[in-house]
Enzyme design. Structure first.
Site, mmCIF file in Angstrom:
data_model
loop_
_atom_site.group_PDB
_atom_site.id
_atom_site.type_symbol
_atom_site.label_atom_id
_atom_site.label_comp_id
_atom_site.label_asym_id
_atom_site.label_seq_id
_atom_site.Cartn_x
_atom_site.Cartn_y
_atom_site.Cartn_z
ATOM 1 N N TYR A 196 -4.677 -5.501 3.865
ATOM 2 C CA TYR A 196 -4.521 -4.572 2.750
ATOM 3 C C TYR A 196 -5.843 -4.503 1.987
ATOM 4 O O TYR A 196 -6.597 -3.534 2.097
ATOM 5 C CB TYR A 196 -3.354 -5.002 1.851
ATOM 6 C CG TYR A 196 -3.065 -4.106 0.669
ATOM 7 C CD1 TYR A 196 -3.970 -3.151 0.213
ATOM 8 C CD2 TYR A 196 -1.862 -4.205 -0.027
ATOM 9 C CE1 TYR A 196 -3.692 -2.333 -0.871
ATOM 10 C CE2 TYR A 196 -1.568 -3.394 -1.113
ATOM 11 C CZ TYR A 196 -2.494 -2.472 -1.537
ATOM 12 O OH TYR A 196 -2.211 -1.678 -2.618
ATOM 13 N N PHE A 215 0.835 -1.203 0.000
ATOM 14 C CA PHE A 215 0.000 0.000 0.000
ATOM 15 C C PHE A 215 0.872 1.257 0.000
ATOM 16 O O PHE A 215 0.650 2.174 -0.780
ATOM 17 C CB PHE A 215 -0.943 0.011 1.207
ATOM 18 C CG PHE A 215 -2.025 1.057 1.087
ATOM 19 C CD1 PHE A 215 -3.276 0.713 0.616
ATOM 20 C CD2 PHE A 215 -1.783 2.378 1.422
ATOM 21 C CE1 PHE A 215 -4.267 1.679 0.474
ATOM 22 C CE2 PHE A 215 -2.764 3.354 1.291
ATOM 23 C CZ PHE A 215 -4.013 3.000 0.807
ATOM 24 N N SER A 232 6.152 -12.722 -4.853
ATOM 25 C CA SER A 232 5.248 -11.994 -5.739
ATOM 26 C C SER A 232 5.204 -12.690 -7.095
ATOM 27 O O SER A 232 6.244 -13.074 -7.638
ATOM 28 C CB SER A 232 5.719 -10.547 -5.925
ATOM 29 O OG SER A 232 4.989 -9.923 -6.957
#
Length: 353
Positions: free
Chosen positions: A314, A69, A180
């Protein structure tokens, strides 16, 4: 009345990334105002029973902001005023990089989810160091480290080491992000030999024994999870973050066909499964930060009961708004009373007792 929920349909008409940028700018501005401390009384939920002491750090509560974020720590001063017990900035890479082409962030309201393929867009480790230098906050701040896209996998450890050393005195804990799905080949770094090299080099440079964690993908098989857990023990890691986003798409109501990592409610059960597996595998000896699909106090309690010492949010925060933190913490306090625990840390792993 939750004003955010009333305004959300209007807010969700905006492009997700544009809305993100505006929100980050507003939060950064608010954090610098004289009245910023007033926000504590609106969004905070102080309760000593929810305090967590871990790695020599004190967390006012277990709920933190996940990496992604506030990649460049632009609003880092705001998070303590919004009720969070800690925040994680990044992912940051050695080299500044623009990330993947837009559009690269998508909402799936029918699933309370999001898909992102941001690609570690960030200003780089040097810029982050300048932004964080000389500043202090009222909550622990973690730094999430990633590999630059231009860096070959064979040189990944150099990339992580540079960022780690550049930012070493500016973070309370550090996270090695090898999970990721949006950087080509990155998840290959979860393999034991590649990850082991990275961890070994970082720990050699870890002169003050700063807490070092690894963030794993929910898509790993159990043998691969066990291999990472074994590496955590071998290299004396402080813990593991479970989990990152998923590339799986099963059970979605939305028919959006976009590549990237899926986050939000569809990740809830799998991340809790991984947390429980790690807890059982380590008999509770490896601290776990649970993240994935937390929208309510019930979601948070499930992850704590399955072994999480700390939590991160998030996507849930995007859907539920700034009052979510207070609601979750109040719910956890109520669950403590009903369950007979005097302190939240006593509840960690209680699903297995």
């Amino acid at each position: 009345m939750d004003l955010y929920r009333l305004a959300r349909p209007l807010l969700f008409r905006a492009d997700p990334e544009d809305a993100h940028r505006r929100a980050l700018g507003a939060l950064a501005w608010a954090a610098e105002q004289l009245w910023a401390g007033w926000l504590d009384s609106v969004f905070g939920y102080p309760d000593p029973r929810l305090e967590v002491k871990l790695w020599g750090l004190s967390f006012a509560n277990p709920l933190g902001l996940a990496a992604g974020f506030d990649k460049n720590a632009e609003a880092v001063g705001a998070w303590e005023h919004l009720g969070f017990g800690f925040a994680e900035v990044g992912t940051v890479t050695r080299h500044a990089q623009p990330g993947n082409p837009r559009p690269r962030l998508f909402r799936l309201p029918a699933d309370q989810a999001a898909i992102n393929r941001m690609g570690f867009n960030n200003d780089g480790a040097d810029a982050l160091a300048l932004r964080l230098a000389g500043r202090r906050w009222g909550i622990p701040i973690g730094i999430n480290l990633g590999k630059s896209k231009v860096t070959p996998l064979e040189q990944a450890s150099d990339d992580y080491l540079y960022s780690f050393e550049r930012l070493y005195h500016l973070g309370d804990y550090f996270v090695v992000n090898v999970s990721s799905p949006n950087t080509p080949g990155l998840r290959e770094l979860q393999q034991a030999d590649r990850l082991g090299e990275i961890l070994a080099r970082l720990q050699c440079a870890n002169r003050e024994s700063k807490p070092l964690l690894v963030k794993i993908a929910p898509d790993l098989g159990w043998d691969a999870v066990d291999a990472v857990v074994d590496l955590c023990g071998e290299h004396r890691l402080a813990g593991v973050i479970a989990t990152n986003t998923t590339i799986a798409r099963s059970g979605l109501r939305s028919d959006l066909q976009e590549t990237g990592g899926l986050s939000g409610a569809p990740l809830r059960n799998r991340s809790t499964e991984v947390i429980g597996h790690i807890w059982g595998r380590t008999r509770g000896q490896l601290p776990i930060v649970g993240v994935g699909g937390i929208f309510s106090g019930e979601d948070a309690w499930e992850k704590i009961a399955h072994g999480a010492s700390l939590l991160q949010v998030y996507t849930g925060w995007i859907y539920e708004g700034p009052w979510m933190v207070r609601r979750i913490l109040a719910s956890l306090a109520t669950r403590l009373e009903r369950s007979g625990f005097e302190h939240l840390q006593q509840a960690t792993g209680c699903a297995f007792s």
